[in-house]
Design a protein around this motif. Structure first.
Motif, PDB file in Angstrom:
ATOM      1  N   LEU A 253      10.120  17.340  49.315  1.00  0.00           N
ATOM      2  CA  LEU A 253      11.748  16.864  48.183  1.00  0.00           C
ATOM      3  C   LEU A 253      11.276  15.083  48.159  1.00  0.00           C
ATOM      4  O   LEU A 253      11.242  14.019  48.948  1.00  0.00           O
ATOM      5  CB  LEU A 253      12.847  17.162  48.934  1.00  0.00           C
ATOM      6  N   THR A 254      10.754  14.202  47.111  1.00  0.00           N
ATOM      7  CA  THR A 254      11.159  12.850  46.776  1.00  0.00           C
ATOM      8  C   THR A 254      12.499  12.493  46.021  1.00  0.00           C
ATOM      9  O   THR A 254      13.146  13.553  44.935  1.00  0.00           O
ATOM     10  CB  THR A 254       9.971  12.568  45.255  1.00  0.00           C
ATOM     11  N   VAL A 255      13.614  11.887  46.489  1.00  0.00           N
ATOM     12  CA  VAL A 255      14.538  11.479  46.449  1.00  0.00           C
ATOM     13  C   VAL A 255      14.618  10.113  45.839  1.00  0.00           C
ATOM     14  O   VAL A 255      14.450   9.817  46.757  1.00  0.00           O
ATOM     15  CB  VAL A 255      15.978  12.054  47.091  1.00  0.00           C
ATOM     16  N   ALA A 256      15.603   9.506  44.732  1.00  0.00           N
ATOM     17  CA  ALA A 256      15.004   8.474  44.807  1.00  0.00           C
ATOM     18  C   ALA A 256      16.498   7.709  44.297  1.00  0.00           C
ATOM     19  O   ALA A 256      17.045   8.262  43.150  1.00  0.00           O
ATOM     20  CB  ALA A 256      14.007   7.646  43.675  1.00  0.00           C
ATOM     21  N   ARG A 257      16.889   6.400  44.280  1.00  0.00           N
ATOM     22  CA  ARG A 257      17.758   5.824  43.491  1.00  0.00           C
ATOM     23  C   ARG A 257      17.138   4.820  42.891  1.00  0.00           C
ATOM     24  O   ARG A 257      17.008   3.665  44.012  1.00  0.00           O
ATOM     25  CB  ARG A 257      19.169   5.341  44.287  1.00  0.00           C
ATOM     26  N   GLY A 283      15.353  17.261  38.430  1.00  0.00           N
ATOM     27  CA  GLY A 283      16.422  16.849  38.405  1.00  0.00           C
ATOM     28  C   GLY A 283      17.156  15.407  38.397  1.00  0.00           C
ATOM     29  O   GLY A 283      16.997  15.195  39.255  1.00  0.00           O
ATOM     30  N   SER A 284      18.051  15.174  36.917  1.00  0.00           N
ATOM     31  CA  SER A 284      18.599  13.709  37.241  1.00  0.00           C
ATOM     32  C   SER A 284      19.957  13.282  36.740  1.00  0.00           C
ATOM     33  O   SER A 284      20.045  14.055  35.980  1.00  0.00           O
ATOM     34  CB  SER A 284      17.418  12.587  36.407  1.00  0.00           C
ATOM     35  N   GLN A 309      16.080  13.724  41.587  1.00  0.00           N
ATOM     36  CA  GLN A 309      15.886  15.047  42.691  1.00  0.00           C
ATOM     37  C   GLN A 309      14.360  15.563  42.049  1.00  0.00           C
ATOM     38  O   GLN A 309      14.322  16.020  41.127  1.00  0.00           O
ATOM     39  CB  GLN A 309      16.119  15.595  43.252  1.00  0.00           C
ATOM     40  N   TYR A 310      12.792  15.585  42.689  1.00  0.00           N
ATOM     41  CA  TYR A 310      11.445  16.119  42.768  1.00  0.00           C
ATOM     42  C   TYR A 310      11.276  17.015  43.592  1.00  0.00           C
ATOM     43  O   TYR A 310      11.050  16.027  44.642  1.00  0.00           O
ATOM     44  CB  TYR A 310      10.363  14.882  42.206  1.00  0.00           C
ATOM     45  N   ALA A 311      11.090  17.773  43.441  1.00  0.00           N
ATOM     46  CA  ALA A 311      10.269  18.677  44.136  1.00  0.00           C
ATOM     47  C   ALA A 311       8.750  18.596  43.847  1.00  0.00           C
ATOM     48  O   ALA A 311       7.891  19.431  43.181  1.00  0.00           O
ATOM     49  CB  ALA A 311      10.661  19.993  43.651  1.00  0.00           C
ATOM     50  N   GLY A 312       8.003  17.318  44.887  1.00  0.00           N
ATOM     51  CA  GLY A 312       7.088  16.596  45.010  1.00  0.00           C
ATOM     52  C   GLY A 312       6.546  15.803  45.682  1.00  0.00           C
ATOM     53  O   GLY A 312       7.506  15.148  46.140  1.00  0.00           O
ATOM     54  N   PRO A 313       5.840  15.537  45.798  1.00  0.00           N
ATOM     55  CA  PRO A 313       5.406  14.099  46.798  1.00  0.00           C
ATOM     56  C   PRO A 313       5.279  13.050  45.988  1.00  0.00           C
ATOM     57  O   PRO A 313       5.893  13.108  44.146  1.00  0.00           O
ATOM     58  CB  PRO A 313       4.152  14.718  46.903  1.00  0.00           C
TER      59      PRO A 313
END
Length: 501
Positions: A253-257, A283-284, A309-313
């Motif tokens: 899972l890749t998460v970002a701000r 998801g954003s 949230q991105y379900a991937g690398p």
């Protein structure tokens, strides 16, 4: 229960208005005139003794040491609305007995899980039925289903699912109640691939006005089961449990701000273009912040924030964002690959109590360039409070829209974004009503911009007491069926509040 007096909406509101007039109670600061909260009628002490026999030592009255803390809602706009009693509910049968007591004594009441109602519908001047003691969560590995009692908070659901290695569509605030979240549909960063939270409901339990504890599913009372999946909390009875299908947690899972404070209008246009075309595993939430004219004159730009949230690398997520990164480099970046539940901690929104108001509308398309230009200009005119204001957008679509609008009570199945205009103020502003009035007027004008550029409907989990057409906005074409079900299960309108069906 036919021999008991029942509370009618007309009786409650008339009694409440008379009591308020007699006591000299005026409108509360921040509470719209369209959403009166009925006052409690005069009660003789022995009636409270009878309620104490139902609730036992758990009953909280204003003299109880912990009463003040327990009575405080999350939205402090309604902190002056204090009940005569708080009943911590521990079983469906106890709930039925409290409802019978309220009917017998014509006592207004409210249902409370997490107490986050934006419009103050989870508090009352009468009795508050507090569901939080009913917080059991049980996961069944054989079926992949989890049974969540209605008083569980998001944080408890997170921990239970973390231990099971499972996930559902859930929100980001740990103190929001599971019942309120699910009954209004339930949005979150997983909804584009799994649907709204209520789409995964397979069974539920509810106590209705007649005191019956009813099991609901597609085969058991299917009409009422249809209604609670998006029909809003507190309309049909007291929901006591929910059984949901779960999914295995993501392995990567890749998460970002990311935050832009320069070239933000250009960045916003590119950001909406690339996220709107993104896959369902994305998801954003995209937010634009308010800036006062004084700060704008000094060169301060409207800030732009992406929470995702991105379900991937990470590499795939960066490739998806390449068009916006080519337009403007963010001023702040925090991007991580984490295990699923660690990622949710990164995305978490604390949801501390405060003074706030939100107005929402669904959008069939991503905001246009003209929409963004108009909105940014309005955001540069934020009159200012001791807190902040924003225009933010939750990305919808995907699996949410794969379910027909008539399949559940949640009717909003043709949107790609949910736009929300938020205004927040602080304790000092409460003493300066002109500041709050200016903030609300600014918010209403920006909400008008959202509607002018295609905003339609409104999210029933973000109740907005300012709406005059809330029935159509919350429920659309499903309203007539909801009204028929309401009439069948609650013919005397026991479950009544300013925006109840």
């Amino acid at each position: 229960m036919s021999d008991r007096a029942r509370v009618t909406r007309r009786g409650v509101l008339a009694g409440g208005a008379a009591a308020a007039t007699a006591l000299g109670i005026g409108p509360l600061l921040g509470q719209e005139a369209s959403s009166p909260i009925p006052a409690a009628p005069a009660i003789v002490p022995d009636r409270w003794d009878r309620l104490a026999r139902i609730a036992g030592d758990d009953l909280l009255r204003p003299s109880s040491p912990q009463f003040a803390a327990e009575a405080l809602p999350n939205n402090l706009r309604f902190e002056q609305v204090r009940p005569e009693a708080i009943v911590p509910c521990r079983s469906p049968r106890m709930i039925a007995e409290v409802l019978a007591w309220c009917q017998e004594h014509e006592m207004p009441f409210a249902l409370r899980g997490g107490g986050h109602s934006y419009a103050g519908f989870s508090t009352s001047r009468g009795v508050v039925l507090d569901m939080t003691p009913m917080d059991a969560i049980a996961y069944d590995a054989a079926s992949g289903r989890v049974r969540v009692a209605a008083g569980a908070l998001n944080a408890q659901v997170y921990e239970a699912l973390r231990g099971a290695g499972r996930m559902i569509t859930h929100g980001r605030c740990p103190t929001v109640g599971a019942a309120g979240f699910l009954l209004g549909g339930g949005i979150g960063f997983n909804m584009r691939r799994f649907g709204v939270g209520a789409d995964r409901l397979v069974a539920s339990e509810i106590v209705t006005a007649d005191g019956r504890v009813r099991a609901l599913s597609q085969t058991d009372e299917p009409d009422l089961f249809w209604a609670i999946r998006g029909g809003g909390g507190g309309n049909f009875g007291v929901s006591t449990s929910f059984t949901l299908e779960t999914q295995p947690v993501d392995t990567r899972l890749t998460v970002a701000r990311l935050v832009w404070r320069d070239k933000t209008l250009e960045a916003a246009k590119a950001l909406f273009a690339c996220t709107d075309a993104g896959p369902r595993v994305l998801g954003s939430r995209i937010a634009l912040g308010g800036v006062t004219p004084a700060l704008a004159a000094k060169g301060r730009q409207v800030p732009l924030t992406l929470l995702a949230q991105y379900a991937g690398p990470r590499e795939e997520f960066l490739a998806l964002l390449a068009p916006v990164l080519a337009v403007a480099a963010p001023d702040f970046t925090d991007m991580r690959e984490l295990a699923y539940w660690e990622g949710q901690h990164f995305l978490l929104e604390p949801g501390e109590p405060g003074w706030y108001r939100e107005r929402s509308a669904f959008l069939a398309n991503a905001p246009s360039e003209a929409f963004l230009e108009t909105a940014v200009e309005h955001l540069r005119q934020w009159p200012g409070t001791g807190a902040q204001a924003s225009l933010f957008f939750f990305q919808t679509g995907g699996q949410v829209n794969e379910t027909p609008p008539e399949a559940t009570a949640f009717v909003h199945r043709d949107s790609r974004w949910l736009g929300v205009v938020g205004a927040v103020w602080n304790a000092e502003d409460v003493a300066r009503p002109e500041v709050v009035r200016a903030a609300k007027a600014w918010q209403d004008a920006l909400y008008g911009v959202v509607n002018r550029f295609g905003g339609a409907g409104a999210f029933q989990n973000f109740p907005d007491a300012s709406l005059t057409d809330w029935r159509a906005r919350y429920y659309g074409a499903n309203l007539a069926r909801l009204e028929r079900i309401k009439a069948a299960v609650d013919p005397t309108n026991l479950f009544s509040f300013p925006q109840s069906i």
